[in-house]
Design a protein around this motif. Structure first.
Motif, PDB file in Angstrom:
ATOM      1  N   ILE A  10       5.067   2.044  -7.862  1.00 15.14           N
ATOM      2  CA  ILE A  10       4.138   1.701  -6.792  1.00 15.14           C
ATOM      3  C   ILE A  10       4.494   2.360  -5.455  1.00 15.14           C
ATOM      4  N   ALA A  11       5.696   2.828  -5.309  1.00 15.71           N
ATOM      5  CA  ALA A  11       6.038   3.569  -4.082  1.00 15.71           C
ATOM      6  C   ALA A  11       7.259   4.448  -4.349  1.00 15.71           C
ATOM      7  N   ARG A  13      10.090   6.804  -2.260  1.00 13.81           N
ATOM      8  CA  ARG A  13      10.675   7.281  -0.999  1.00 13.81           C
ATOM      9  C   ARG A  13      11.678   8.367  -1.381  1.00 13.81           C
ATOM     10  N   LYS A  16      14.654   6.047  -2.749  1.00 12.95           N
ATOM     11  CA  LYS A  16      14.446   4.840  -3.563  1.00 12.95           C
ATOM     12  C   LYS A  16      13.068   4.872  -4.198  1.00 12.95           C
ATOM     13  N   VAL A  18      10.031   2.207  -6.003  1.00 15.87           N
ATOM     14  CA  VAL A  18       9.614   0.828  -6.237  1.00 15.87           C
ATOM     15  C   VAL A  18       8.702   0.820  -7.460  1.00 15.87           C
ATOM     16  N   VAL A  25       8.643  -6.895  -9.068  1.00 16.63           N
ATOM     17  CA  VAL A  25       8.775  -5.574  -8.445  1.00 16.63           C
ATOM     18  C   VAL A  25      10.258  -5.213  -8.481  1.00 16.63           C
ATOM     19  N   LYS A  27      12.993  -2.599  -7.020  1.00 13.70           N
ATOM     20  CA  LYS A  27      13.269  -1.551  -6.029  1.00 13.70           C
ATOM     21  C   LYS A  27      14.597  -0.925  -6.426  1.00 13.70           C
ATOM     22  N   PRO A  56       8.226 -12.138  -0.546  1.00 14.24           N
ATOM     23  CA  PRO A  56       8.508 -12.154  -1.986  1.00 14.24           C
ATOM     24  C   PRO A  56       9.872 -12.781  -2.253  1.00 14.24           C
ATOM     25  N   GLU A  73       9.599 -10.940  -6.620  1.00 15.29           N
ATOM     26  CA  GLU A  73       8.269 -11.359  -7.054  1.00 15.29           C
ATOM     27  C   GLU A  73       7.240 -10.295  -6.613  1.00 15.29           C
ATOM     28  N   TYR A  74       6.309  -9.954  -7.493  1.00 16.31           N
ATOM     29  CA  TYR A  74       5.244  -9.002  -7.123  1.00 16.31           C
ATOM     30  C   TYR A  74       4.185  -9.737  -6.308  1.00 16.31           C
ATOM     31  N   ILE A  75       3.824  -9.182  -5.164  1.00 16.81           N
ATOM     32  CA  ILE A  75       2.771  -9.782  -4.341  1.00 16.81           C
ATOM     33  C   ILE A  75       1.507  -8.958  -4.523  1.00 16.81           C
ATOM     34  N   ASN A  79      -2.637  -3.690   1.130  1.00 12.70           N
ATOM     35  CA  ASN A  79      -1.711  -3.354   2.204  1.00 12.70           C
ATOM     36  C   ASN A  79      -2.423  -3.478   3.549  1.00 12.70           C
ATOM     37  N   SER A 155       2.602  -1.244   6.871  1.00 13.37           N
ATOM     38  CA  SER A 155       2.949  -0.910   5.478  1.00 13.37           C
ATOM     39  C   SER A 155       3.851  -1.976   4.859  1.00 13.37           C
ATOM     40  N   ASN A 156       4.454  -2.802   5.691  1.00 13.39           N
ATOM     41  CA  ASN A 156       5.345  -3.846   5.172  1.00 13.39           C
ATOM     42  C   ASN A 156       4.665  -5.210   5.096  1.00 13.39           C
ATOM     43  N   LEU A 168       7.010  -7.947   3.646  1.00 15.25           N
ATOM     44  CA  LEU A 168       7.964  -7.307   2.729  1.00 15.25           C
ATOM     45  C   LEU A 168       9.082  -6.634   3.526  1.00 15.25           C
ATOM     46  N   ASP A 169      10.077  -6.116   2.791  1.00 16.61           N
ATOM     47  CA  ASP A 169      11.035  -5.149   3.341  1.00 16.61           C
ATOM     48  C   ASP A 169      11.888  -5.720   4.482  1.00 16.61           C
TER      49      ASP A 169
HETATM   50  N1  LIG Z   1       7.282  -7.553  -3.684  1.00 18.40           N
HETATM   51  C1  LIG Z   1       6.332  -6.612  -3.571  1.00 18.40           C
HETATM   52  N2  LIG Z   1       5.074  -6.844  -4.000  1.00 18.40           N
HETATM   53  C2  LIG Z   1       4.120  -5.886  -3.898  1.00 18.40           C
HETATM   54  N3  LIG Z   1       4.342  -4.650  -3.413  1.00 18.40           N
HETATM   55  C3  LIG Z   1       5.573  -4.353  -2.968  1.00 18.40           C
HETATM   56  C4  LIG Z   1       6.639  -5.311  -3.024  1.00 18.40           C
HETATM   57  N4  LIG Z   1       7.751  -4.739  -2.520  1.00 18.40           N
HETATM   58  C5  LIG Z   1       7.396  -3.492  -2.150  1.00 18.40           C
HETATM   59  N5  LIG Z   1       6.100  -3.241  -2.430  1.00 18.40           N
HETATM   60  C6  LIG Z   1       5.350  -1.989  -2.164  1.00 18.40           C
HETATM   61  O1  LIG Z   1       6.276  -0.924  -2.117  1.00 18.40           O
HETATM   62  C7  LIG Z   1       6.299  -0.343  -0.787  1.00 18.40           C
HETATM   63  C8  LIG Z   1       7.724   0.036  -0.428  1.00 18.40           C
HETATM   64  O2  LIG Z   1       8.574  -1.107  -0.470  1.00 18.40           O
HETATM   65  P1  LIG Z   1       9.491  -1.508   0.760  1.00 18.40           P
HETATM   66  O3  LIG Z   1      10.271  -2.716   0.376  1.00 18.40           O
HETATM   67  O4  LIG Z   1       8.646  -1.605   1.979  1.00 18.40           O
HETATM   68  O5  LIG Z   1      10.481  -0.259   0.812  1.00 18.40           O
HETATM   69  P2  LIG Z   1      10.843   0.797   1.959  1.00 18.40           P
HETATM   70  O6  LIG Z   1      12.139   0.348   2.497  1.00 18.40           O
HETATM   71  O7  LIG Z   1      10.974   2.085   1.238  1.00 18.40           O
HETATM   72  O8  LIG Z   1       9.734   0.835   2.978  1.00 18.40           O
HETATM   73  C9  LIG Z   1       5.669  -1.392   0.123  1.00 18.40           C
HETATM   74  O9  LIG Z   1       5.068  -0.805   1.260  1.00 18.40           O
HETATM   75  C10 LIG Z   1       4.661  -2.053  -0.809  1.00 18.40           C
HETATM   76  O10 LIG Z   1       3.481  -1.270  -0.880  1.00 18.40           O
END
Ligand SMILES: Nc1ncnc2c1ncn2[C@@H]1O[C@H](COP(=O)(O)OP(=O)(O)O)[C@@H](O)[C@H]1O
Ligand SMILES: [Mg+2]
Length: 252
Positions: A10-11, A13, A16, A18, A25, A27, A56, A73-75, A79, A155-156, A168-169
């Motif tokens: 889903i993401a 970087r 890292k 995700v 989820v 990471k 989460p 937990e997946y949310i 976004n 984005s968080n 998140l994050d």
């Molecule tokens: N628990 C979660 N549920 C749903 N989507 C998530 C979750 N954790 C992360 N994501 C998705 O993954 C992206 C990156 O995760 P994040 O924890 O923000 O990492 P980073 O430190 O790289 O920004 C988030 O912007 C979101 O879109």
């Protein structure tokens, strides 16, 4: 460790990835993250869970193919960056109100914001005189112990189908002056070329929290100096400039 399905990314970087695995989820961190970095992010998230904010839940910290991973937990939802692009009037207001809710919490076991900032300012590549001024400016700030997210940008934040925003994050969470967190949010919008949004966010946050805009702006050089340490070169140039400007302002 239970088996994990890492098929759905889903993401991504640069250091890292995700993944989504059903209602979880995962990471996965590259090896440039130390064990302590990852456990620290998990600990921050676990501490913030105790506040009752919508975030989460951590389910597991694990090793996958020699890498550290945090399972949460997946949310399900949209976004906030996308929602703001569609209707900024409504969603910037939601974001500012959520930020005030974060600021109303206190998590004393988190790292102290000012200690983290002093360390980052030391590590910055700013001239010694600029670093000296910024350390002094930080020491002169009023002392607070509110929950600060550290990277509170759209984005968080994920908004679930019933309209509940989840944050998140929490890797950069700390306790300190919430005005610093609002300042960092404005700077992130400005760094992205969204000066008008930064100005609107500042006004909304001030209105809702009763904070003086000048106080938030007085955090700009400090937060910019700290932010100049990490990030891509073009972001670093922006933050270096804000850190050394005498009167940094939004909407320029
Ligand atoms: N628990 C979660 N549920 C749903 N989507 C998530 C979750 N954790 C992360 N994501 C998705 O993954 C992206 C990156 O995760 P994040 O924890 O923000 O990492 P980073 O430190 O790289 O920004 C988030 O912007 C979101 O879109
Ligand atoms: Mg993020």
């Amino acid at each position: 460790m239970i088996s994990m399905n890492l098929d759905r990314i889903i993401a991504v970087r640069n250091n890292k990835t995700v993944f989504r695995d059903g209602d979880r989820v995962i990471k996965v961190f590259d090896n440039d993250f130390t064990k302590a970095d990852v456990l620290n992010e998990a600990l921050n998230q676990a501490l913030v869970e105790e506040t009752g904010l919508h975030i989460p839940a951590i389910l597991e910290v694990s090793r996958i193919d020699g890498r550290w991973a945090i399972v949460s937990e997946y949310i399900k939802g949209k976004n906030l960056a996308q929602l703001i692009a569609d209707d900024s009037g409504k969603w910037l207001d939601v974001m500012a109100a959520l930020h005030c809710e974060v600021a109303s919490k206190s998590v004393p076991a988190l790292p102290k914001l000012n200690d983290k900032l002093h360390r980052k300012i030391c590590a910055s590549l700013l001239p010694a005189t600029a670093r000296y001024d910024i350390h002094n400016r930080l020491d002169a700030m009023p002392k607070h112990a509110s929950l600060c997210h550290g990277d509170f940008n759209p984005s968080n934040i994920t908004v679930t189908p019933d309209g509940t925003p989840y944050i998140l994050d929490w890797s950069h969470a700390s306790c300190g002056d919430p005005a610093s967190d609002a300042a960092m949010t404005c700077l992130m919008f400005m760094c992205d070329g969204q000066n008008e949004t930064a100005g609107r966010y500042l006004r909304l946050y001030c209105e809702k929290s009763g904070t003086d805009a000048e106080h938030i702006k007085s955090w700009f050089p400090i937060m910019a100096a700290a932010a100049s340490v990490s990030g891509m070169p073009e972001k670093r140039d922006f933050y270096n400039r804000i850190a050394t400007e005498s009167e940094p302002d939004v909407e320029k």
